[in-house]
Design an enzyme around this catalytic site. Sequence first.
Site, PDB file in Angstrom:
ATOM      1  N   GLU A 186       0.848  -1.182   0.000  1.00  0.00           N
ATOM      2  CA  GLU A 186       0.000   0.000   0.000  1.00  0.00           C
ATOM      3  C   GLU A 186       0.888   1.238   0.000  1.00  0.00           C
ATOM      4  OE1 GLU A 186      -3.760   1.780   2.588  1.00  0.00           O
ATOM      5  OE2 GLU A 186      -2.238   0.603   3.622  1.00  0.00           O
ATOM      6  N   LYS A 225      -9.608   1.366  -2.802  1.00  0.00           N
ATOM      7  CA  LYS A 225      -9.827   0.831  -1.457  1.00  0.00           C
ATOM      8  C   LYS A 225     -11.224   1.179  -0.962  1.00  0.00           C
ATOM      9  CE  LYS A 225      -7.660   1.054   3.155  1.00  0.00           C
ATOM     10  NZ  LYS A 225      -6.557   1.688   3.919  1.00  0.00           N
ATOM     11  N   CYS A 285      -5.167  -3.270   2.481  1.00  0.00           N
ATOM     12  CA  CYS A 285      -4.954  -3.063   3.913  1.00  0.00           C
ATOM     13  C   CYS A 285      -6.197  -3.281   4.783  1.00  0.00           C
ATOM     14  CB  CYS A 285      -4.360  -1.682   4.131  1.00  0.00           C
ATOM     15  SG  CYS A 285      -3.521  -1.494   5.743  1.00  0.00           S
TER      16      CYS A 285
END
Length: 280
Positions: free
Chosen positions: A46, A119, A160
């Site tokens: 990330e 994300k 993440c």
Amino acid sequence: MEQSAPTRIAVAQMQTGIDPAANAAELTSQVEQAAGEGAAMLFTPEMTGLLDRDRKRAAASIVAEADDPTLASAREAAARHGIWIAIGSLALKGEQDGLWVNRSLLVDNAGKIAARYNKMHMFDVDLASGESWRESNAYQAGSDIAVASTPAGTLGLTVCYDIRFPALFEELGRALCDIIAIPAAFTVPTGKAHWHVMQRARAIEASAYVVAAAQVGKHADGRETYGHSLVVDPWGEVLLDLGGEGPALGFAEIDPERIAQVRAQVPSLANRRPVATSRP
């Protein structure tokens, strides 16, 4: 792409800083090394291109996808070395005024963008350590899953904090992903408590490989990340752990026969049924 033999992949554990040019140069070096050691794909963490919690300072370096120097460097390096790159994520200008996106990008071995994923789940937390994070203040959440065919098999993209939301991985399981990328910049307290167990659980649930390239160590913006980039096989066995000491490049194999063996032994994907919700 039909897979019959194991595919060698590389995993980059990085200590990304606040200088995009330096970060892009480090990525290019990792691409060259990975290709030189026979990897068909490289996975990065990330925020590969910029890790800066000072949003006012970061704003000067965050641009639209078409103008991002790290992405341009990655695409050129992928084409030059004939390797695919799963860029864990880049901070980019979004479509909504004033907000950015935390975007994962898959680049093929011709330098073309094969998939994008924004994300979905924003890291808005107050930790017992005193750390406070409000990702939604700066970033626009994504809404769509991303699945793509790669030399190592069908790849599902996540980023993440997404790891804590099983519904996303349920969808990737339905898509029969062979690999799920979970690039991260995990904090040290949450990493120590949850990193390994959650990565193994996601691999077991999806009967798929998990590739989790991570940020590590003390960064120029003052934060500290957990590291321990992992490759986990569909049975939940850890094949690669790059530790928490510093940047590193590791290698593993994605074996389609292993996926088939696990799915035959415990056919949880085939046995899955819808769950009805009843309320009084």
